[in-house]
Design a protein around this motif. Structure first.
Motif, PDB file in Angstrom:
ATOM      1  N   GLU A  37      42.903  23.709  58.542  1.00 58.71           N
ATOM      2  CA  GLU A  37      43.973  23.116  59.440  1.00 58.71           C
ATOM      3  C   GLU A  37      43.236  21.912  60.057  1.00 58.71           C
ATOM      4  OE1 GLU A  37      47.563  24.312  62.176  1.00 58.71           O
ATOM      5  OE2 GLU A  37      46.243  25.894  61.539  1.00 58.71           O
ATOM      6  N   LYS A  38      42.037  22.212  60.600  1.00 57.16           N
ATOM      7  CA  LYS A  38      41.345  20.887  61.518  1.00 57.16           C
ATOM      8  C   LYS A  38      41.046  19.764  60.559  1.00 57.16           C
ATOM      9  CE  LYS A  38      38.482  24.175  64.174  1.00 57.16           C
ATOM     10  NZ  LYS A  38      37.161  25.088  64.199  1.00 57.16           N
ATOM     11  N   ILE A  39      41.118  20.049  59.237  1.00 59.69           N
ATOM     12  CA  ILE A  39      40.804  19.024  58.066  1.00 59.69           C
ATOM     13  C   ILE A  39      42.043  18.189  57.916  1.00 59.69           C
ATOM     14  CG2 ILE A  39      40.260  18.372  55.534  1.00 59.69           C
ATOM     15  CD1 ILE A  39      38.335  20.828  55.683  1.00 59.69           C
ATOM     16  N   ILE A  40      43.167  19.133  57.800  1.00 57.11           N
ATOM     17  CA  ILE A  40      44.305  17.924  57.375  1.00 57.11           C
ATOM     18  C   ILE A  40      44.806  17.410  58.633  1.00 57.11           C
ATOM     19  CG2 ILE A  40      46.924  18.565  56.972  1.00 57.11           C
ATOM     20  CD1 ILE A  40      45.005  19.109  54.412  1.00 57.11           C
ATOM     21  N   ILE A 201      22.147  21.380  55.008  1.00 54.22           N
ATOM     22  CA  ILE A 201      23.266  20.205  54.831  1.00 54.22           C
ATOM     23  C   ILE A 201      22.548  18.864  54.878  1.00 54.22           C
ATOM     24  CG2 ILE A 201      24.799  19.362  56.243  1.00 54.22           C
ATOM     25  CD1 ILE A 201      25.556  22.306  57.201  1.00 54.22           C
ATOM     26  N   LYS A 202      21.323  18.700  55.760  1.00 58.29           N
ATOM     27  CA  LYS A 202      20.880  17.318  56.030  1.00 58.29           C
ATOM     28  C   LYS A 202      20.009  17.139  54.376  1.00 58.29           C
ATOM     29  CE  LYS A 202      20.281  17.657  60.912  1.00 58.29           C
ATOM     30  NZ  LYS A 202      19.306  17.938  61.905  1.00 58.29           N
ATOM     31  N   GLU A 203      19.362  18.160  53.900  1.00 51.75           N
ATOM     32  CA  GLU A 203      18.777  17.574  52.661  1.00 51.75           C
ATOM     33  C   GLU A 203      19.778  17.648  51.593  1.00 51.75           C
ATOM     34  OE1 GLU A 203      15.638  20.466  51.588  1.00 51.75           O
ATOM     35  OE2 GLU A 203      14.658  20.366  53.676  1.00 51.75           O
ATOM     36  N   SER A 207      25.703  13.706  56.628  1.00 53.14           N
ATOM     37  CA  SER A 207      25.363  13.329  57.761  1.00 53.14           C
ATOM     38  C   SER A 207      26.536  13.603  58.820  1.00 53.14           C
ATOM     39  CB  SER A 207      25.292  11.760  57.940  1.00 53.14           C
ATOM     40  OG  SER A 207      26.176  11.085  57.546  1.00 53.14           O
ATOM     41  N   THR A 208      27.591  13.762  58.459  1.00 53.31           N
ATOM     42  CA  THR A 208      28.822  14.304  59.408  1.00 53.31           C
ATOM     43  C   THR A 208      29.070  15.799  58.999  1.00 53.31           C
ATOM     44  OG1 THR A 208      29.497  11.932  59.261  1.00 53.31           O
ATOM     45  CG2 THR A 208      31.010  13.518  60.063  1.00 53.31           C
ATOM     46  N   TYR A 209      29.055  16.457  59.933  1.00 52.95           N
ATOM     47  CA  TYR A 209      29.313  17.961  59.660  1.00 52.95           C
ATOM     48  C   TYR A 209      29.692  18.764  60.915  1.00 52.95           C
ATOM     49  CZ  TYR A 209      24.567  18.631  60.904  1.00 52.95           C
ATOM     50  OH  TYR A 209      23.299  18.932  61.369  1.00 52.95           O
ATOM     51  N   GLU A 210      30.346  20.041  60.938  1.00 51.34           N
ATOM     52  CA  GLU A 210      30.459  20.847  62.041  1.00 51.34           C
ATOM     53  C   GLU A 210      30.176  22.104  61.690  1.00 51.34           C
ATOM     54  OE1 GLU A 210      34.700  20.382  62.835  1.00 51.34           O
ATOM     55  OE2 GLU A 210      34.782  18.212  62.950  1.00 51.34           O
ATOM     56  N   PHE A 217      30.731  37.530  62.853  1.00 49.90           N
ATOM     57  CA  PHE A 217      29.394  37.149  62.563  1.00 49.90           C
ATOM     58  C   PHE A 217      29.668  36.234  61.210  1.00 49.90           C
ATOM     59  CE2 PHE A 217      28.313  40.811  64.982  1.00 49.90           C
ATOM     60  CZ  PHE A 217      27.295  40.127  65.721  1.00 49.90           C
ATOM     61  N   ARG A 218      30.418  35.178  61.535  1.00 48.49           N
ATOM     62  CA  ARG A 218      30.535  34.349  60.435  1.00 48.49           C
ATOM     63  C   ARG A 218      30.280  32.844  60.850  1.00 48.49           C
ATOM     64  NH1 ARG A 218      34.148  35.431  55.856  1.00 48.49           N
ATOM     65  NH2 ARG A 218      34.368  37.827  55.948  1.00 48.49           N
ATOM     66  N   TYR A 219      29.923  31.980  59.871  1.00 48.99           N
ATOM     67  CA  TYR A 219      29.573  30.452  60.284  1.00 48.99           C
ATOM     68  C   TYR A 219      30.653  29.732  59.643  1.00 48.99           C
ATOM     69  CZ  TYR A 219      25.331  30.950  62.454  1.00 48.99           C
ATOM     70  OH  TYR A 219      24.387  31.345  63.309  1.00 48.99           O
ATOM     71  N   GLN A 220      31.724  29.071  60.281  1.00 53.99           N
ATOM     72  CA  GLN A 220      32.565  27.969  59.704  1.00 53.99           C
ATOM     73  C   GLN A 220      31.781  26.641  59.878  1.00 53.99           C
ATOM     74  OE1 GLN A 220      35.642  25.789  61.973  1.00 53.99           O
ATOM     75  NE2 GLN A 220      37.050  27.286  61.029  1.00 53.99           N
ATOM     76  N   VAL A 221      31.807  25.980  58.546  1.00 54.18           N
ATOM     77  CA  VAL A 221      30.946  24.837  58.529  1.00 54.18           C
ATOM     78  C   VAL A 221      32.003  23.915  57.469  1.00 54.18           C
ATOM     79  CG1 VAL A 221      29.150  23.578  57.312  1.00 54.18           C
ATOM     80  CG2 VAL A 221      28.626  25.805  57.899  1.00 54.18           C
ATOM     81  N   ILE A 222      32.182  22.537  58.178  1.00 51.99           N
ATOM     82  CA  ILE A 222      33.020  21.770  57.483  1.00 51.99           C
ATOM     83  C   ILE A 222      31.906  20.480  57.277  1.00 51.99           C
ATOM     84  CG2 ILE A 222      34.870  20.173  57.621  1.00 51.99           C
ATOM     85  CD1 ILE A 222      35.988  21.935  59.680  1.00 51.99           C
TER      86      ILE A 222
END
Length: 225
Positions: A37-40, A201-203, A207-210, A217-222
């Motif tokens: 939803e955030k992406i859209i 992510i950086k490797e 350069s643009t991420y959240e 105990f989850r990570y949400q990565v965009i």
């Protein structure tokens, strides 16, 4: 579950059904939907309809059904592709989602040259990334950076002692699948802490991420290419 020839047996079906319930009742599925939803909203890609979404390591197709229903409720046209290296799981997923014409499946290894020719607007990786070494994950994300036009969603586990002991207790009491009892704990041990995710992510060249921590105990990565 990392066995690419894991057969279409009652054990497999029981395992996939239990994983579906765990993700539903612990709120893990919503992490992916919230990211979508955030992406859209942020990227304003509705003009690209149908929006092409790939679900990597799609398993039984449960996440694809949730994605399909979400897009339907938003009246957004989409093409959903489930990708898995196990042909037996792909066969099960096709039967499991036969009422969704917008979902198709491809039996592809994501480290193959064949996969690098695939292109999508969004790639989704729900409980997928922890199956790989850091080097393999960097290789995959580098490839996705050139294959995806809008974003990569990662929904994966936070490696934490409480998460490990909680899932061990939960599966010991309620699971009838020996694979779930073993793999659930192993998945937590192979998962991530935030600094590790940031390094990967950086490797990978993003350069643009959240990165956001979500229950349970989850990570949400965009990742934005």
């Amino acid at each position: 579950m990392d066995d690419l020839l894991f057969d279409a047996s009652p054990v497999m079906e029981q395992t996939l059904k239990e994983l579906k319930l765990i993700n539903k009742w612990l709120g893990g599925n919503q992490v992916t939907i919230d990211a979508l939803e955030k992406i859209i909203n942020k990227k304003e890609i509705r003009s690209k309809q149908p929006i092409k979404v790939a679900d990597l390591g799609c398993g039984g197709g449960d996440m694809l059904v949730l994605l399909a229903n979400w897009f339907r409720n938003k009246s957004i046209k989409t093409q959903l592709t489930g990708i898995d290296a196990n042909p037996n799981i792909i066969s099960y997923a096709r039967k499991n989602t036969k009422n969704y014409s917008e979902i198709i499946y491809k039996n592809i290894n994501i480290f193959s040259e064949e996969f690098t020719k695939e292109n999508y607007d969004i790639a989704n990786c729900t409980l997928f990334c922890h199956h790989f070494s850091d080097d393999q994950l960097i290789q995959l994300l580098k490839s996705l950076k050139n294959q995806i036009s809008t974003a990569v969603i990662i929904n994966d586990l936070h490696r934490h002692w409480f998460a490990y002991h909680s899932i061990a207790l939960l599966t010991a009491y309620f699971s009838r699948s020996y694979m779930v009892k073993n793999d659930a704990k192993l998945s937590v041990l192979r998962s991530f802490r935030k600094p590790e995710l940031e390094t990967i992510i950086k490797e990978s060249g993003f350069s643009t991420y959240e990165i956001r921590w979500k229950w349970a105990f989850r990570y949400q990565v965009i990742l934005y290419p």
